[in-house]
Every structure is written in structure tokens, then in C-alpha cells.
Design a protein around this motif. Structure first.
Motif, PDB file in Angstrom:
ATOM      1  N   PHE A 449       0.782  -1.226   0.058  1.00  0.00           N
ATOM      2  CA  PHE A 449      -0.120   0.160   0.292  1.00  0.00           C
ATOM      3  C   PHE A 449       0.995   1.218   0.033  1.00  0.00           C
ATOM      4  CE2 PHE A 449      -2.849   2.990   2.304  1.00  0.00           C
ATOM      5  CZ  PHE A 449      -3.773   3.201   1.209  1.00  0.00           C
ATOM      6  N   GLN A 450       1.738   1.314   0.687  1.00  0.00           N
ATOM      7  CA  GLN A 450       2.705   2.439   0.910  1.00  0.00           C
ATOM      8  C   GLN A 450       3.721   2.567  -0.467  1.00  0.00           C
ATOM      9  OE1 GLN A 450       5.207   2.240   4.427  1.00  0.00           O
ATOM     10  NE2 GLN A 450       3.377   1.808   5.813  1.00  0.00           N
ATOM     11  N   PHE A 451       4.093   1.731  -1.087  1.00  0.00           N
ATOM     12  CA  PHE A 451       4.933   1.777  -2.216  1.00  0.00           C
ATOM     13  C   PHE A 451       4.412   2.970  -3.323  1.00  0.00           C
ATOM     14  CE2 PHE A 451       7.837  -1.104  -1.259  1.00  0.00           C
ATOM     15  CZ  PHE A 451       8.590  -1.472  -2.252  1.00  0.00           C
ATOM     16  N   GLN A 493      10.789  -5.125   9.889  1.00  0.00           N
ATOM     17  CA  GLN A 493       9.918  -4.173  10.886  1.00  0.00           C
ATOM     18  C   GLN A 493       9.440  -2.802  10.326  1.00  0.00           C
ATOM     19  OE1 GLN A 493      12.926  -5.303  11.858  1.00  0.00           O
ATOM     20  NE2 GLN A 493      12.615  -6.739  13.652  1.00  0.00           N
ATOM     21  N   LEU A 494       8.229  -2.759  10.008  1.00  0.00           N
ATOM     22  CA  LEU A 494       7.780  -1.243   9.699  1.00  0.00           C
ATOM     23  C   LEU A 494       7.465  -0.446  10.731  1.00  0.00           C
ATOM     24  CD1 LEU A 494       5.902  -2.379   6.396  1.00  0.00           C
ATOM     25  CD2 LEU A 494       8.157  -1.039   6.599  1.00  0.00           C
ATOM     26  N   GLY A 495       7.136  -1.122  12.028  1.00  0.00           N
ATOM     27  CA  GLY A 495       6.396  -0.095  13.048  1.00  0.00           C
ATOM     28  C   GLY A 495       7.341   0.756  13.638  1.00  0.00           C
ATOM     29  N   PHE A 496       6.701   1.819  14.110  1.00  0.00           N
ATOM     30  CA  PHE A 496       7.467   2.864  15.046  1.00  0.00           C
ATOM     31  C   PHE A 496       6.379   3.824  15.697  1.00  0.00           C
ATOM     32  CE2 PHE A 496       6.917   4.553  10.756  1.00  0.00           C
ATOM     33  CZ  PHE A 496       6.472   5.843  10.931  1.00  0.00           C
ATOM     34  N   ASP A 497       6.921   4.481  16.905  1.00  0.00           N
ATOM     35  CA  ASP A 497       5.786   5.403  17.514  1.00  0.00           C
ATOM     36  C   ASP A 497       5.824   6.474  16.666  1.00  0.00           C
ATOM     37  OD1 ASP A 497       5.272   3.422  19.531  1.00  0.00           O
ATOM     38  OD2 ASP A 497       7.182   4.252  20.506  1.00  0.00           O
ATOM     39  N   ASN A 498       4.583   6.705  16.122  1.00  0.00           N
ATOM     40  CA  ASN A 498       4.296   7.906  15.191  1.00  0.00           C
ATOM     41  C   ASN A 498       4.112   9.176  16.183  1.00  0.00           C
ATOM     42  OD1 ASN A 498       3.206   9.834  13.521  1.00  0.00           O
ATOM     43  ND2 ASN A 498       2.314   8.540  12.360  1.00  0.00           N
ATOM     44  N   ILE A 499       5.080  10.237  16.024  1.00  0.00           N
ATOM     45  CA  ILE A 499       4.949  11.401  17.062  1.00  0.00           C
ATOM     46  C   ILE A 499       3.759  12.113  16.685  1.00  0.00           C
ATOM     47  CG2 ILE A 499       7.382  11.432  17.111  1.00  0.00           C
ATOM     48  CD1 ILE A 499       7.531  13.757  14.862  1.00  0.00           C
ATOM     49  N   ASN A 500       3.046  11.827  15.679  1.00  0.00           N
ATOM     50  CA  ASN A 500       1.849  12.799  15.296  1.00  0.00           C
ATOM     51  C   ASN A 500       0.589  12.012  15.704  1.00  0.00           C
ATOM     52  OD1 ASN A 500       3.100  15.022  14.018  1.00  0.00           O
ATOM     53  ND2 ASN A 500       3.609  13.604  12.528  1.00  0.00           N
ATOM     54  N   ALA A 501       0.801  10.874  16.186  1.00  0.00           N
ATOM     55  CA  ALA A 501      -0.475  10.015  16.722  1.00  0.00           C
ATOM     56  C   ALA A 501      -1.324  10.775  17.642  1.00  0.00           C
ATOM     57  CB  ALA A 501       0.026   8.683  17.072  1.00  0.00           C
ATOM     58  N   VAL A 513       3.092   4.217  10.068  1.00  0.00           N
ATOM     59  CA  VAL A 513       2.086   5.215   9.363  1.00  0.00           C
ATOM     60  C   VAL A 513       0.928   5.253   9.551  1.00  0.00           C
ATOM     61  CG1 VAL A 513       1.730   5.610   6.745  1.00  0.00           C
ATOM     62  CG2 VAL A 513       4.112   4.753   7.407  1.00  0.00           C
ATOM     63  N   ASP A 514       0.244   6.499   9.549  1.00  0.00           N
ATOM     64  CA  ASP A 514      -1.257   6.768   9.851  1.00  0.00           C
ATOM     65  C   ASP A 514      -1.870   6.702   8.480  1.00  0.00           C
ATOM     66  OD1 ASP A 514      -3.540   7.502  10.281  1.00  0.00           O
ATOM     67  OD2 ASP A 514      -3.111   9.108  11.951  1.00  0.00           O
ATOM     68  N   HIS A 515      -2.119   5.446   8.087  1.00  0.00           N
ATOM     69  CA  HIS A 515      -2.664   5.463   6.423  1.00  0.00           C
ATOM     70  C   HIS A 515      -4.004   6.028   6.561  1.00  0.00           C
ATOM     71  CE1 HIS A 515      -0.163   1.756   6.961  1.00  0.00           C
ATOM     72  NE2 HIS A 515       0.310   1.983   5.805  1.00  0.00           N
ATOM     73  N   VAL A 516      -4.883   6.221   7.591  1.00  0.00           N
ATOM     74  CA  VAL A 516      -5.981   7.014   7.546  1.00  0.00           C
ATOM     75  C   VAL A 516      -5.902   8.351   7.029  1.00  0.00           C
ATOM     76  CG1 VAL A 516      -8.062   7.694   8.946  1.00  0.00           C
ATOM     77  CG2 VAL A 516      -7.262   5.386   9.029  1.00  0.00           C
ATOM     78  N   ARG A 517      -4.783   9.007   7.984  1.00  0.00           N
ATOM     79  CA  ARG A 517      -4.434  10.569   7.529  1.00  0.00           C
ATOM     80  C   ARG A 517      -4.015  10.636   6.047  1.00  0.00           C
ATOM     81  NH1 ARG A 517      -1.948  13.416  12.794  1.00  0.00           N
ATOM     82  NH2 ARG A 517      -3.765  13.462  14.089  1.00  0.00           N
TER      83      ARG A 517
END
Length: 595
Positions: A449-451, A493-501, A513-517
Motif C-alpha cells: 500500500f505504501q509503495f 519491521q515497519l512499526g515505529f511510534d508515530n510522533i503525530n499519533a 504510518v497513519d494510513h487513514v490520515r
């Protein structure tokens, strides 16, 4: 003789060949061609955000309907190199698309001019023809030959590279007398069809392997007719999925190491004869050839002569367009049925059906985070028989191949051999461009999806509504599973703590990644789900939003991070990492329910 610019002649030929839908991006070196399209007025165009995206849109457009040829257009230099992945994907799956690129002036090709690259040499290994047109008078012939090659024999892509001065030059061209070149397709003879049926009817447990070449030839109805005449079960390949509806009494399931059903593999292993039509014996279908071939006789029908014997030597090979071969076999089979000389395979068909009823994987899980199997169960409930699925690669696609149901040809549109990540979004937009009324559902993991996520904006701009199911485990899941053999979990691993969450991301904390935003920022709608009980409602709401706003709608399901999907190295050695179904509540959307 009428005179016109070479670019105007090329655009007119697109119309005369019936290829009037294009995807691409203008640029300085291709602007004369765009000016010709604007002046012509009958060539439609979708503005992509990336030229690779345009090539995959062209693929989706071609794959969506028999006879379609999608066209991708770009300027000189990187536009052409960006198309290479799409050309490779199309070549690998026998999909005709036409790539048109701009180029530096002829006199400057050897002077390392700005964005001057030998794109025809780069593209030759992944096309049926790649040509830089150096003489303006050759433009009509180049386009005429391109359409001839794309439609003849094994279909495939072509690239035509047009220097800017060639586009602008005036040539003699009479569109009123232009004719497409005759299409060449080899056809099976009656004697060949009769011999193939002699071999089939000498067996006790025959199977038909239905490949994507049947769909390319428009022969899906003939395949079903032949199977019903003979009363022989059918195994579709991944590229042929939907030729026979999954709930047809002769649909025996898919065979393979990944996108396969347990009952499909079991029936293949129980068979004693296989006729493959329009397939290429892909390694993820066959697994080890010793296991796949043991105890079975093979007949192979393919339009490309060099495919016969490429992977293994069949006992009998026929070079033929799939539809032409099927028509000959139907004629012979009808005569033999009328004469009462066809064997009765009812017992064998019943055995395949019993495997289909009993050999199922469990899909009904209530776990949080969500197990992926539950997503496909809910998709089967939510989406009807006319749903067209689009997917490319990864654990999401493999699980889709194991659990989803497909009922029509071209309702599973998949990039088969090449499997480029990012293909799903642009290909889906191409499908919708070809069939704006279709109910289309795309399926991606988070990395696919991100590509090419920027192409969502194309769907919003051109009002191409569909539902995109994103199963998010914040992992390169297929690669992680493959790394088990190396005892590692490294760089996947693609996960991380999104600072804008914010609060809406609580369920996806640590997933990155916040895919919704992102989707909303592209002008689309999006829904996030973290509870399996909410999936059905989210899918219903997504359809309502797509219908209301006429834009893509993303449904992101937050999955458990690690799930191993069934796969293996041999048809008789597929590892089952999750529970198997033992009662009907374990697999409530299975094609045949357990007692």
C-alpha cells in the motif's frame, strides 16, 4: 496524399486500432504528442502521479476486459526507465500494453543530451518490440507493427520512443485507407484435439489446469463447456482464477505452494492425468517437479511454441490459442458424448467434492489484534459474486488466494510472475477506468500500500471509487516468514511510534504510518478497524462512502504482527501454521460447509 505531423498520425492510428484510453504524464519531449491528443479530442487520458503508476494503470485497463490495450505515455529519460517495471510485469503475464516515450532530437541522441537515454535498448528484454523511431515516415508503420505484435501469438507489451523532432515532422499519411495488420494466432487441428482427448479419456482421474492464457484468449466459456461435457474437475491457476466459478461442482480448488487450497493440492496428488491449457507450469504452482509429475500423464496447450517443454516435457504438446484449442476439443467431445463413448467420471468428481467439503482451514477467530483469516471471512460475507478483486503480492495476497471466493473470469486481477510491490493501487484504477460501474475491491498489505500510495490522489481526482482493504501488521510479512529459514527477523519491521499519533491511532500504536490520515490527505475516505466484530460494519460503510463521494475508500484492519500463512516446498509438504477447520463454525464462509 494528406499531410500531417507524425504525432498527429500516431494519435489517429490509436483511434483506428481501437485503443483510445491512455495513462501518463506530459513533459517537454512528449508535448507534441499531447498536443496531437488535444487536437484529436477522442483520446482519453488519466494523469498519473508516477510513470510507473501509469504503466500499471495501463496493465489494469488491459486485464479488465478482453480486447483492451492500455497505453502509458511519458517524456524522455526517467519516464521511460520508470515504465520498465510495468513492461516487465506485462511481459511476464502476457499482457499487451503500449508504452510511448518522448526523446531528445535525433541529432542529439549521441551527445548525452538532457534526459536522452537509449530506452529502446533498456526495454528490449521486457517487450515484444522496443523501437526508437529515427525517421518520421516510419511512425505509421511502427505503430501498425506495434498493435500487430501485441495481439499476435503470445500477447505482450511494446515500447515506441519518439524523438521530439520526429513527432513534429510533417509526413504523408492517409488515415482513410489505414488498415490494422492481420493478427496471427496458431490454432489446434482436429487431429490434435482428438489425440489430447484420447489421452484424457484413457485415464481414471483426470484434471484440467486452466491458465491465464484462457482468459487472454477470451475462452473461459469454452473451458466451462468442455469441462461439463467431459465431467472433469478443473484446477485454475492463480492467473486463471475465476474461469470456473469457485462454487461450480467441477471447481476442484487451486493448487500450489502458496495461493492454494488444501483440497486442491490433495486432488492434484490423487490425479493420474493433467491437461494444462494456457498455463506455464509456474514453480509456485508446481513445487518440486518430481512430486508434481509422479504418476501423472501431461498434455500442455500453449500459444507460445517455446513454452512447450520449457519447465518439463509433457507427454503431448499442442501449440494453439487457448480458445481455438478448446473449440476443437468441444467439437470432438460432443461427437463422442452423442456416441456414448465418453467415460463416466462421476465417482472421481464426487471424491474431489468430498475433499473440498472436508479439507478446510479455520477462518473464524475472535482474537484482538485481528488474525488475518477473519478479514477474508468477512470479505466473503460482505462482497457479492460480481466483486472484482485486485492484488499483487505478499502474505495478504497469498491468504486472499487461500480464503477468498472468485466467481468470474477477470474478477481476480493479479500481477503473477513479476509481483512488484505498489502495483495494486494503480492497477485498480486502470480496472475502474475500463469498467467504471464495477464493484472493485483491492487487497494490500501495508508495505504494498505504501509503495505507490500517491496514486490514491488519481482515484480522487478522476472519481474512481473502490474499496481498498489494507491488512496492516507493520511488517514485511512474507519476507519475515521466509527469514525463518535463516533464524532471523531482520530489517523487516515497519512499526515505529508515530510522533503525530492522536487518540484515533491508539489501536495502531507502534504501527508507524497513519494510513487513514495519508488517505484523507489524498482526497479519499478511510476507516480503521481493530476489532474483528467491527470489520463487517466497516466494509458496509466503505461501500456507502464510495458510492456517495465517488473516491477510493481505505479500510485498514490492524492485525497481529506475526502470522505465518500456510505454504511449503512441495504439494505434499505444505506447512499449516494455524488451526484447521473441524466444524462448520470454524469456516462459516467455506464453499462447502462441514457437517
Amino acid at each position: 496524399m494528406p499531410k500531417m505531423r507524425a504525432a498527429d498520425a500516431a494519435v489517429k492510428i490509436l483511434e483506428l486500432e481501437g485503443a483510445t484510453q491512455t495513462f501518463g504524464l506530459p513533459g517537454a519531449a512528449i508535448n507534441p504528442f499531447y498536443a496531437a491528443m488535444r487536437a484529436h479530442g477522442g483520446i482519453k487520458h488519466v494523469l498519473a502521479r508516477h510513470v510507473e503508476g501509469a504503466s500499471h494503470m495501463a496493465e489494469g485497463y488491459t486485464r479488465a476486459k478482453f480486447g483492451n490495450i492500455g497505453i502509458c505515455i511519458g517524456t524522455s529519460g526517467p519516464a521511460g526507465t520508470d515504465m520498465i517495471t510495468g513492461l516487465y510485469s506485462a511481459m511476464a503475464d502476457s499482457i499487451p500494453i503500449l508504452a510511448i516515450t518522448g526523446q531528445a532530437p535525433v541529432a542529439r541522441l549521441h551527445k548525452e543530451d538532457f534526459q536522452a537515454v537509449d530506452i529502446s535498448s533498456i526495454a528490449k528484454p521486457v517487450t515484444k518490440m522496443a523501437m526508437t523511431v529515427l525517421e518520421p515516415a516510419q511512425v505509421p508503420g511502427a505503430f501498425q507493427q506495434a498493435f500487430h505484435l501485441m495481439r499476435s501469438g503470445r500477447p505482450g507489451p511494446v515500447l515506441i520512443d519518439l524523438p521530439i523532432d520526429v513527432q513534429l515532422a510533417e509526413i504523408d499519411f492517409d488515415p482513410d485507407t489505414y488498415e490494422p495488420l492481420p493478427v496471427y494466432k496458431p490454432a489446434a487441428t482436429r487431429r490434435q484435439a482428438a489425440k489430447a482427448l484420447d489421452m484424457l479419456t484413457a485415464s481414471q482421474r483426470p484434471l484440467i489446469v486452466a491458465g491465464g492464457g484462457i482468459i487472454n484468449a477470451g475462452g473461459e466459456d469454452q473451458l466451462v463447456e468442455l469441462a461439463e461435457l467431459l465431467n472433469v474437475p478443473v484446477v485454475p491457476t492463480l492467473m486463471g482464477w475465476g474461469i470456473v466459478p469457485d462454487d461450480h461442482r467441477l471447481a476442484a480448488g487451486m493448487v500450489g505452494l502458496q495461493t492454494a487450497t488444501r483440497y486442491g493440492n490433495a486432488s492434484m496428488l490423487a490425479s493420474d492425468f493433467v491437461i494444462g491449457i494456457g498455463n506455464r507450469w509456474a514453480n509456485r504452482h508446481t513445487g518440486g517437479l518430481d512430486t508434481y509429475r509422479k504418476g501423472r500423464t501431461f498434455v500442455h496447450v500453449d500459444i507460445e511454441p517455446t513454452q512447450i517443454g520449457r519447465v518439463f516435457a509433457p507427454e503431448y504438446g499442442i501449440v494453439s490459442d487457448a480458445k481455438a484449442a478448446l473449440e476443437q476439443m468441444i467439437e470432438v467431445a460432443k461427437e463422442r458424448k452423442a456416441a456414448g463413448t465418453l467415460p463416466d467420471y462421476s465417482t472421481w468428481v464426487a471424491e474431489c467434492a468430498e475433499r473440498k467439503r472436508t479439507m478446510q482451514r479455520k477462518t473464524h477467530y475472535d482474537d484482538i489484534p485481528v488474525k488475518p483469516q477473519r478479514v477474508y471471512e468477512e470479505m466473503n460475507r460482505a462482497f457479492g459474486r460480481d466483486t472484482r478483486y485486485v492484488s499483487t503480492i505478499g502474505l495478504s495476497q497469498i491468504a486472499g488466494g487461500q480464503f477468498l471466493h472468485v466467481y468470474k473470469a477477470r474478477n481476480w486481477i493479479n500481477c503473477g510472475q513479476a509481483g512488484p510491490l505498489g502495483w495494486t493501487i494503480p492497477a485498480t484504477l486502470g480496472v475502474l477506468t475500463a469498467d467504471p460501474t464495477a464493484k472493485v475491491v483491492a487487497l494490500s498489505g501495508d508495505y504494498d500500500f505504501q509503495f505507490m500510495i500517491e496514486e490514491l490522489a488519481v482515484g480522487a481526482q478522476f472519481n474512481l471509487p473502490y474499496i481498498h482493504v489494507v491488512v496492516n501488521n507493520s511488517y514485511l510479512g512474507l519476507i519475515r516468514q521466509a527469514q525463518r529459514a535463516f533464524d532471523m527477523d531482520f530489517c523487516v519491521q515497519l512499526g515505529f511510534d508515530n510522533i503525530n499519533a492522536d487518540d484515533s491511532m491508539i489501536a495502531a500504536k507502534g504501527y508507524g504510518v497513519d494510513h487513514v490520515r495519508v488517505a484523507e490527505g489524498m482526497g479519499c475516505k478511510a476507516i480503521r478497524v481493530s476489532d474483528p466484530a467491527e470489520i463487517a460494519g466497516a466494509l458496509r460503510r466503505a461501500r456507502e462512502l464510495a458510492d456517495e463521494h465517488r473516491v477510493p475508500v481505505v479500510v485498514e484492519v490492524i492485525l497481529e504482527k506475526v502470522t505465518n500463512i500456510a505454504m511449503g516446498t512441495e504439494l505434499d509438504n505444505v506447512a499449516e501454521f494455524e488451526q484447521l477447520a473441524v466444524q462448520r463454525d470454524d469456516a462459516p464462509t467455506a464453499l462447502m460447509l462441514l457437517d
